[in-house]
Design an enzyme around this catalytic site. Structure first.
Site, PDB file in Angstrom:
ATOM      1  CD  GLU A 193     108.479 -40.197 -22.198  1.00  0.00           C
ATOM      2  OE1 GLU A 193     107.893 -41.294 -22.210  1.00  0.00           O
ATOM      3  OE2 GLU A 193     107.955 -39.127 -22.553  1.00  0.00           O
ATOM      4  CG  ASN A 197     104.031 -40.625 -21.699  1.00  0.00           C
ATOM      5  OD1 ASN A 197     102.977 -40.060 -21.399  1.00  0.00           O
ATOM      6  ND2 ASN A 197     105.141 -39.964 -21.952  1.00  0.00           N
ATOM      7  CE  LYS A 214     101.592 -37.434 -20.124  1.00  0.00           C
ATOM      8  NZ  LYS A 214     102.974 -37.442 -20.703  1.00  0.00           N
ATOM      9  CD  GLU A 262     103.382 -34.163 -22.797  1.00  0.00           C
ATOM     10  OE1 GLU A 262     104.035 -33.106 -22.925  1.00  0.00           O
ATOM     11  OE2 GLU A 262     103.857 -35.204 -22.299  1.00  0.00           O
ATOM     12  NE  ARG A 269     102.719 -37.019 -13.887  1.00  0.00           N
ATOM     13  CZ  ARG A 269     103.231 -36.648 -15.055  1.00  0.00           C
ATOM     14  NH1 ARG A 269     102.719 -37.125 -16.169  1.00  0.00           N
ATOM     15  NH2 ARG A 269     104.237 -35.809 -15.102  1.00  0.00           N
ATOM     16  NE  ARG A 300     102.786 -27.068 -21.866  1.00  0.00           N
ATOM     17  CZ  ARG A 300     103.850 -27.761 -22.227  1.00  0.00           C
ATOM     18  NH1 ARG A 300     104.404 -27.586 -23.419  1.00  0.00           N
ATOM     19  NH2 ARG A 300     104.379 -28.643 -21.415  1.00  0.00           N
ATOM     20  CE  LYS A 352     105.330 -32.460 -15.636  1.00  0.00           C
ATOM     21  NZ  LYS A 352     105.920 -32.444 -17.005  1.00  0.00           N
ATOM     22  CG  ASP A 395     107.533 -29.992 -19.317  1.00  0.00           C
ATOM     23  OD1 ASP A 395     107.743 -30.484 -20.432  1.00  0.00           O
ATOM     24  OD2 ASP A 395     107.517 -30.668 -18.271  1.00  0.00           O
ATOM     25  CD  GLU A 451     105.407 -34.700 -12.021  1.00  0.00           C
ATOM     26  OE1 GLU A 451     104.173 -34.888 -11.952  1.00  0.00           O
ATOM     27  OE2 GLU A 451     106.061 -34.857 -13.071  1.00  0.00           O
ATOM     28  CD  GLU A 461     111.825 -33.227 -20.142  1.00  0.00           C
ATOM     29  OE1 GLU A 461     111.258 -33.556 -19.078  1.00  0.00           O
ATOM     30  OE2 GLU A 461     111.218 -33.065 -21.216  1.00  0.00           O
TER      31      GLU A 461
HETATM   32  O1  GCW Z   1     108.421 -32.927 -19.534  1.00  0.00           O
HETATM   33  C1  GCW Z   1     107.531 -33.627 -20.350  1.00  0.00           C
HETATM   34  C2  GCW Z   1     108.415 -34.681 -20.943  1.00  0.00           C
HETATM   35  C3  GCW Z   1     107.682 -35.962 -21.269  1.00  0.00           C
HETATM   36  C4  GCW Z   1     106.895 -36.406 -20.051  1.00  0.00           C
HETATM   37  C5  GCW Z   1     105.877 -35.331 -19.727  1.00  0.00           C
HETATM   38  C6  GCW Z   1     105.089 -35.656 -18.463  1.00  0.00           C
HETATM   39  C7  GCW Z   1     106.510 -38.665 -19.354  1.00  0.00           C
HETATM   40  O2  GCW Z   1     109.048 -34.152 -22.083  1.00  0.00           O
HETATM   41  O3  GCW Z   1     108.644 -36.922 -21.634  1.00  0.00           O
HETATM   42  O4  GCW Z   1     106.241 -37.641 -20.303  1.00  0.00           O
HETATM   43  O5  GCW Z   1     106.533 -34.083 -19.466  1.00  0.00           O
HETATM   44  O6  GCW Z   1     105.410 -35.067 -17.430  1.00  0.00           O
HETATM   45  O7  GCW Z   1     104.177 -36.468 -18.530  1.00  0.00           O
END
Ligand code: GCW
Length: 650
Positions: free
Chosen positions: A130, A173, A253, A257, A290, A307, A331, A336, A358, A364
């Site tokens: 991923e 995931n 996690k 999502e 997480r 968000r 993070k 993101d 993180e 990405e």
């Molecule tokens: O940045 C987003 C990504 C997802 C990722 C998610 C996360 C693994 O688009 O692909 O899932 O964050 O950090 O869990």
């Protein structure tokens, strides 16, 4: 194509003319690794008994801790540590110093700044990764383990050579098939991987699915307070540690999502994490939980939800409620991994919870291994950031440890970047991010330039002039990418599927809370005290700075404020002119990279030269798209022409 796995910073042996022998006074798996590594790193060296030219020895030196080492050069050379892991780090450092021609004039004592120096693999058992852009997984393929232990060992070697000491081996995931990784059927293979990494001093973790009790345990619930659920996990963990006694633990996690979590049962994230913590404790295991938890079904019409607030709103109230073998993973930014994102306000606010920050090595949102994006400047900004709380030290690189009750349960984690591509990272220059991540996590004082220079020397045998050209490209590349990307910290504006190339309104009416609110007058998010009040999640000093238009840094202006296109920035330009100038400049800089790189033809090895040349063409193509789409979009919205009359499509 030849798998050039050693074509990394470890590829060249060091010829240590006078130092042809060594003694090693230590035993065990890592000592065996050292015996294997010495002839791989140092030309013609061999082990002798009693006293060699290099003496590698365990010593009692509490200050070195479990990972530190010292190198002393006298009539012989001594590498000393309290553990074999420290000795392993010491020989890799000796290799690097000699390779870099850095003389060892005085004893070198090196103790890692960050305790956790971890990689998360978002690898799936079907072989996909991923957000991975460097080929398929090195661990799995077709829903099976690849069992290519040679590649895994070379990867463990790379990680250990830059001090990385932990990794999780599957995607956070956790799909149906990966849920089975914790079952007895999978443990022999998980153990194979665990033991390879352990022989390089690296702890192995698994990402687990919170709903496993339902998915593979036949239960009707996954409620962390349900006795049957607890017994399910006790049984799973007991069997796992019977097979893999030195296993690291779990990464989770949850409620994120679409991934299941404790919210479904009216429980808190502390209930979920502590359930794992309590069971893992007797085995020395850790639960890494997480904080990437937010409303991923947000209605874009609802301007009240933000968000960016989510991690802080969800986790600050739980500060101090997590067990001492639970670690929160947060993070670096609130949304993101954006090109420009202020620090997550949880850092500095959390005072009584073990936590790690993180990062993301895989690109990405930053070019997906097809653009040059050397990330040390981002990491230095974050680690050196002063949260300006009224305690000391309030700087991130210090408070990660100081605000974690258990000091060694703090540090850094990064989403990984390697795949089956023959140079590990697809883009040859982006090997530097993996190298840099380990180096900087170990020594937070290293500069962006120094790390880039060292990686270049270790990787390419080139003239001083060529060396300078490569390091200049690396160290300027993040700024270049930011110049032609979404402006002034507004973020996103990329294609929703999946984040490569521009789509300015792609996320404007989506459920992900990633909006720019551009209209004919202006653009930006109002996260001030008059808006979503996100800004109040920072310390008073930082809140004032960001909340006030006059002091909010230009690079975060549209993250915090909604302003008109003719608003005058701190750099004395109007916002619209700043957007035009930056996007023209960003493309020019990529063009300059191409010209610089072409001057290296015949200077670099053919494969590296062609790899980067081809990818720079793609980076230029996409940079032009970003420039023309962003400039045209905002020219059409604002009607304000470019002061320099450059070509903007009407
Ligand atoms: O940045 C987003 C990504 C997802 C990722 C998610 C996360 C693994 O688009 O692909 O899932 O964050 O950090 O869990």
């Amino acid at each position: 194509m030849k798998i050039d796995r050693d074509a990394c910073w470890l590829k060249k042996k060091v010829d240590m003319f006078e130092l042809k022998t060594y003694t090693l006074k230590a035993e065990g798996p890592i000592a065996s690794t050292i015996r294997e590594e010495m002839p791989r790193l140092f030309e013609g060296i061999k082990e002798v008994n009693n006293t060699g030219a290099i003496n590698i020895e365990l010593v009692d030196d509490v200050e070195l801790g479990a990972e530190g080492f010292q190198i002393i050069k006298g009539s012989q050379m001594k590498i000393q540590a309290t553990t074999t892991k420290g000795l392993l780090y010491g020989i890799f450092k000796l290799y690097e110093l000699l390779q870099l021609n850095k003389p060892i004039e005085r004893p070198i004592r090196s103790i890692p700044d960050q305790s956790f120096r971890m990689i998360n693999h978002w690898d799936n058992m079907d072989g996909s990764i991923e957000r991975g852009y460097a080929g398929k997984s090195i661990f799995y393929n077709d829903n099976l383990f690849r069992k290519d232990y040679n590649i895994v060992r070379q990867y463990a070697r790379l990680l250990a050579s830059v001090g990385i000491n932990a990794l999780s081996i599957n995607n956070v995931n956790v799909h149906a098939i990966e849920t089975r990784l914790i079952l007895e059927e999978s443990l022999p293979e998980v153990k194979m991987l665990n033991d390879i990494f352990a022989s390089y001093g690296i702890k192995t973790f698994l990402s687990i699915n919170f709903a496993s009790p339902k998915k593979i345990g036949g239960l009707k619930t996954a409620d962390p307070l349900d006795e049957e659920v607890v017994n399910f996990w006790k049984d799973i963990i007991a069997k796992l540690y019977r097979v893999i006694p030195d296993f690291g633990g779990f990464v989770v996690k949850a409620d994120s999502e679409g991934e299941p979590g404790p919210f479904k049962y009216g429980r808190g994230h502390d209930d979920g994490a502590n359930m794992f913590g309590r069971i893992l404790k007797k085995y020395g295991g850790l639960c890494i939980w997480r904080c990437f938890v937010y409303d991923c079904i947000q209605d874009w019409r609802n301007r009240k939800i933000d968000r960016a607030r989510a991690a802080y709103d969800n986790f600050l109230p739980l500060d101090g409620k997590f067990d001492d073998n639970v670690i929160l993973q947060i993070k670096l930014g609130p949304l993101d991994f954006q090109v420009r994102e202020p620090l997550s306000p949880l850092f500095g606010a959390l005072r009584k919870t073990n936590h790690i920050i993180e990062f993301q090595l895989t690109q990405e949102y930053t070019g997906q291994q097809k653009a040059i994006y050397y990330q040390v400047p981002v990491w230095k900004e974050v680690l050196d950031f002063d949260t300006k709380y009224d305690y000391n030290p309030s700087i991130v690189k210090k408070l990660l440890k100081n605000n974690s009750p258990v000091k060694e349960h703090s540090g850094i984690c990064a989403v990984g970047v390697v795949g089956m591509d023959n140079n590990w990272t697809h883009h040859k220059l982006m090997q530097s991010n993996l190298y840099a991540y380990g180096q900087l996590a170990w020594d937070n004082q290293l500069s962006s330039e120094e790390i880039a220079s060292n990686w270049t020397t270790l990787t390419f045998s080139v003239s001083k002039e060529a060396h300078e050209k490569i390091t200049e490209i690396l160290t300027s590349s993040r700024e270049t990418y930011a110049l032609y990307n979404a402006p002034n910290g507004v973020g996103f504006m990329c294609k929703p599927n999946h984040h490569y190339g521009p789509d300015i309104d792609g996320y404007e009416y989506d459920r992900w809370g990633t909006y720019h609110f551009a209209d004919r007058e202006g653009i930006g998010n109002n996260r001030t005290v008059q808006g979503t009040k996100f800004v109040t999640q920072y310390s008073a000093a930082r809140c004032d700075e960001y909340n006030n238009l006059k002091t909010c840094p230009d690079e975060f202006l549209l993250w915090f404020h909604h302003v008109n296109y003719d608003y005058v920035l701190q750099n004395k330009k109007t916002l619209i002119q700043d957007i035009y100038d930056n996007h023209f400049l960003g493309v020019e800089r990529v063009k300059n990279y191409q010209e610089t790189w072409e001057s290296l033809e015949g200077v670099l090895d053919e494969e590296s030269y062609r790899n980067v040349k081809g990818l720079l063409q793609e980076q230029y193509r996409v940079a032009v798209e970003w420039r023309d789409q962003i400039n045209t979009y905002f020219y059409r919205k604002s009607g304000i022409p470019d002061q320099q009359g450059r070509k903007i499509y009407s």
